[in-house]
Design a protein around this motif. Structure first.
Motif, PDB file in Angstrom:
ATOM      1  N   PHE A  61       0.907  -1.273  -0.126  1.00 41.53           N
ATOM      2  CA  PHE A  61      -0.028  -0.121  -0.031  1.00 41.53           C
ATOM      3  C   PHE A  61       0.763   1.316   0.089  1.00 41.53           C
ATOM      4  O   PHE A  61       0.248   2.376  -0.157  1.00 41.53           O
ATOM      5  CB  PHE A  61      -0.899  -0.060   1.258  1.00 41.53           C
ATOM      6  N   ALA A  64       0.520   3.636  -3.051  1.00 46.16           N
ATOM      7  CA  ALA A  64      -0.815   4.277  -2.865  1.00 46.16           C
ATOM      8  C   ALA A  64      -1.005   5.609  -1.923  1.00 46.16           C
ATOM      9  O   ALA A  64      -1.722   6.512  -1.978  1.00 46.16           O
ATOM     10  CB  ALA A  64      -2.083   3.358  -2.559  1.00 46.16           C
ATOM     11  N   THR A  65       0.119   5.433  -1.011  1.00 50.18           N
ATOM     12  CA  THR A  65      -0.102   6.606  -0.091  1.00 50.18           C
ATOM     13  C   THR A  65       1.099   7.663  -0.353  1.00 50.18           C
ATOM     14  O   THR A  65       1.278   8.504   0.366  1.00 50.18           O
ATOM     15  CB  THR A  65       0.150   5.965   1.334  1.00 50.18           C
ATOM     16  N   GLY A 191      -7.775   0.170   3.005  1.00 46.17           N
ATOM     17  CA  GLY A 191      -7.443   0.081   1.737  1.00 46.17           C
ATOM     18  C   GLY A 191      -8.308  -1.102   1.009  1.00 46.17           C
ATOM     19  O   GLY A 191      -8.348  -0.963  -0.325  1.00 46.17           O
ATOM     20  N   PRO A 283      -3.211  -1.201 -11.205  1.00 48.01           N
ATOM     21  CA  PRO A 283      -4.207  -0.311 -10.174  1.00 48.01           C
ATOM     22  C   PRO A 283      -5.064   0.115 -10.896  1.00 48.01           C
ATOM     23  O   PRO A 283      -5.966   1.180 -10.221  1.00 48.01           O
ATOM     24  CB  PRO A 283      -3.033   0.722  -9.562  1.00 48.01           C
ATOM     25  N   ALA A 286      -9.005   2.751 -10.769  1.00 47.77           N
ATOM     26  CA  ALA A 286      -9.157   2.971  -9.263  1.00 47.77           C
ATOM     27  C   ALA A 286     -10.418   2.625  -8.816  1.00 47.77           C
ATOM     28  O   ALA A 286     -11.420   2.689  -9.670  1.00 47.77           O
ATOM     29  CB  ALA A 286      -8.268   4.225  -8.892  1.00 47.77           C
TER      30      ALA A 286
END
Length: 492
Positions: A61, A64-65, A191, A283, A286
Motif C-alpha cells: 500500500f 498508494a499513499t 485500503g 491499479p 481505481a
C-alpha cells in the motif's frame, strides 16, 4: 510440598516445584497451570507475529499513499524484519531461563511498541527517506524473536507425550497472527473491504491506523502476562549450558530442515501479497484496479499454514515426527512444481497493462490452490519438526541412564533445558528463510519480476528435495541412523 499442588512461589509468580512427567502432579493441578500459561503465551506470540509481518501487506500500500518505491525496494522492506527476527531468536531463547517466561513475555510484548509507534510516525510523512523505512521495518523483527522465547517457555510446562500438540498449538496461534494482519490491515487502514462485506474507505489509505491498533494490543499483552502467567524455577540454566547444543550435530540438522519448513512459511507469507500484486493485478481503474486484488487473498496462505501446524504436531505424536516431516517435504516438492507450472503460463506484466492482468487472472485459481497446498505442507512440517526436537534430546537422555534412577530424572531435566535452547538456535536459523525468500523473488539482476519468481521457485524445489533426502537418511534409514546419530529405533 504435595505432588499435586504446583503453586509454590518464591517472589511474584514463580513456581519452584514443577514435575510434568509425574502423572499425579500433572493431573492434580499441573495441567491447568500449563494450559493457562499456554493460552496467554499464544496471545502474546500471536501479537508478535502480527507486528513482525506488518510490512508484508503494508508495503503493497505504500505506493498508494505517496511513496515511490520499486519492487526490489518493497521486497527488501518485507525481508528486513525477517532477518532481524531470526537473529533475535537466540537471545530471546536465553532470556527465558535468565529472567523467567512470564517476565520475558511482559518485556517482549512491551518492546512491540517500538516498531508500531515508529511505523505510525513514518507512514504519515511522505518525506520519510527510504533508509528510515528500512530501519523501522527492521525493528519489526522484535516480534519475530517472540516465537523462540514463547516456544522455549511452553516446552518446560508440558510432559513429553504432550509436547507435540502443545507446541503445535502455541506455534499455530502465533503463526495465525501473520494471516490476521494480512486480512485485517487492509480493512483497518481503509485500503480494502472483505469480499464485499466491508467496503473500502472513501478517505483513502491510512496505514497509521493499523499501528495504533497493534500498539494498544501490545499494552494488553503486557498486562495479561503480568496478571496470568508464571515463571518456572526449574527452567533455570546459564547461557553456557544452553550453548552446548551448538556442538551437537542434531541441532544443525534440524536447523537445516527448519529452514525448509518454517523458513518457507514465513518467507512465502511475507512475499505473497507482493507476488499477487506484481503478477495478477494493476491499479487501473481505481480503486480496486484490474485483475486479482492482492488484499483479498494475501492472508490465505498464512491461514492455511497456521491451521495445519497443530495437525503436524498431532500427526507427529501419533506416527513419529520424522515420518511426518518427510511426507511434508514430499508435498512441498510436488506442490511447488505445480506453482512453477502455473507461473510458466503467465505473461510478464512489467508495464502494468490491464489487458495482461486480465489474461493472467485466468491462471490465478490454479496458482492459489497449489500455493495453499505448499503452505499446508509447510505447516505440517513446522509442527512435526518441533515435535522431533524434544524427542531427540529425550531419547538421548533415556539411552544414557537407567529407568527410575535419580540420574534419569536429572538427564531428562537437562535434556528439556537443552531442547529449549535448541529450539532457539533452530528457530533462529530456520527463520533466515524468511529473509532469503523475499530477496530471491526480488532478484534485481533478473530482467522482470516474473522471471525472478520462476527462478526462485526452481531453487526452492531443489532445496526441498535435499531436505527430504536428509530427513530420510538421518532419521529413517536404520543402518545409517544407528551409525551416525545413535537414534536407531527411536520414535523421533
Amino acid at each position: 510440598m504435595s505432588a499435586t499442588a504446583p503453586t509454590e512461589r518464591r517472589t511474584g509468580r514463580w513456581i519452584d516445584d514443577w514435575r510434568p512427567e509425574d502423572a499425579a502432579f500433572w493431573e492434580g493441578g499441573g495441567r491447568q497451570v500449563a494450559r493457562r500459561n499456554l493460552v496467554w503465551s499464544i496471545f502474546a506470540e500471536h501479537l508478535g507475529f502480527s507486528v513482525w509481518l506488518i510490512w508484508s501487506v503494508s508495503s503493497a500500500f505504500l505506493v498508494a499513499t505517496g511513496f515511490d518505491y520499486s519492487p526490489q525496494q518493497l521486497f527488501l522492506l518485507v525481508a528486513l524484519p525477517n532477518l532481524v527476527g531470526s537473529l533475535l531468536r537466540l537471545p530471546y531463547t536465553f532470556a527465558v531461563p535468565k529472567f523467567g517466561g512470564r517476565n520475558w513475555t511482559m518485556t517482549s510484548a512491551a518492546l512491540l511498541l517500538v516498531p508500531t509507534l515508529g511505523f505510525a510516525y513514518a507512514v504519515q510523512r511522505p518525506d520519510t527517506p527510504y533508509w528510515a523505512f528500512c530501519l523501522i521495518a527492521a525493528t519489526a523483527g522484535l516480534g519475530g524473536g517472540n516465537f523462540a522465547s514463547s516456544m522455549a517457555n511452553i516446552n518446560f510446562f508440558y510432559p513429553s507425550a504432550k509436547k507435540g500438540a502443545a507446541l503445535g498449538l502455541n506455534a499455530a496461534g502465533g503463526n495465525l497472527g501473520v494471516s490476521l494482519i494480512q486480512l485485517f490491515l487492509p480493512v483497518i487502514v481503509g485500503g480494502a473491504g472483505i469480499f464485499g462485506l466491508v467496503k473500502a474507505a472513501d478517505g483513502g489509505v491510512h496505514l497509521e491506523r493499523a499501528a495504533w491498533v497493534y500498539a494498544g494490543l501490545a499494552v494488553v499483552a503486557t498486562l495479561a502476562a503480568y496478571l496470568f502467567m508464571d515463571n518456572l524455577g526449574t527452567a533455570k540454566s546459564t547461557p553456557r549450558e544452553q550453548l552446548q547444543v551448538v556442538r551437537k550435530p542434531q541441532t544443525w540438522i534440524m536447523a537445516f530442515l527448519y529452514i525448509g519448513t518454517f523458513g518457507s512459511f514465513i518467507g512465502y507469507s511475507a512475499a505473497m501479497p507482493l507476488l499477487i500484486k506484481l503478477n495478477f493485478w494493476v491499479p487501473d481503474p481505481a480503486p480496486l484496479g484490474t485483475g486479482i486484488y492482492f488484499a483479498y487473498f494475501a492472508f490465505l496462505g498464512a491461514l492455511v499454514g497456521s491451521a495445519t501446524r497443530p495437525l503436524g504436531g498431532w500427526l507427529a505424536d501419533t506416527y513419529g515426527g520424522a515420518k511426518v516431516t518427510l511426507g511434508a517435504f514430499v508435498g512441498m516438492v510436488v506442490f511447488t512444481l505445480v506453482v512453477l507450472w502455473t507461473l510458466t503460463q503467465l505473461t510478464p506484466n512489467p508495464t502494468a497493462d490491464p489487458a495482461i492482468a486480465t489474461e493472467n487472472q485466468a491462471w490465478f485459481p490454479a496458482f492459489l490452490v497449489a500455493f495453499l497446498l505448499v503452505f499446508a505442507s509447510t505447516g505440517i512440517g513446522n509442527g512435526s519438526t518441533y515435535k522431533m526436537i524434544p524427542a531427540i534430546w529425550r531419547t538421548e537422555a533415556e539411552r544414557s541412564t537407567a529407568p527410575g534412577t535419580p540420574e534419569r530424572d536429572a538427564a531428562l531435566l537437562r535434556g528439556t533445558k537443552q531442547a529449549s535452547a535448541a529450539i532457539g538456535v533452530i528457530g533462529a536459523v530456520g527463520a533466515m528463510g524468511g529473509f532469503l525468500i523475499p530477496l530471491a523473488f526480488s532478484s534485481p539482476w533478473v530482467d522482470n519480476p516474473l522471471s525472478a519468481t520462476k527462478g526462485a521457485f526452481m531453487v526452492f524445489t531443489g532445496f526441498y528435495v535435499v531436505c527430504a533426502l536428509v530427513t530420510w537418511a538421518v532419521y529413517l534409514r536404520r543402518p545409517a541412523t544407528a551409525k551416525a546419530t545413535g537414534l536407531a529405533g527411536a520414535r523421533i
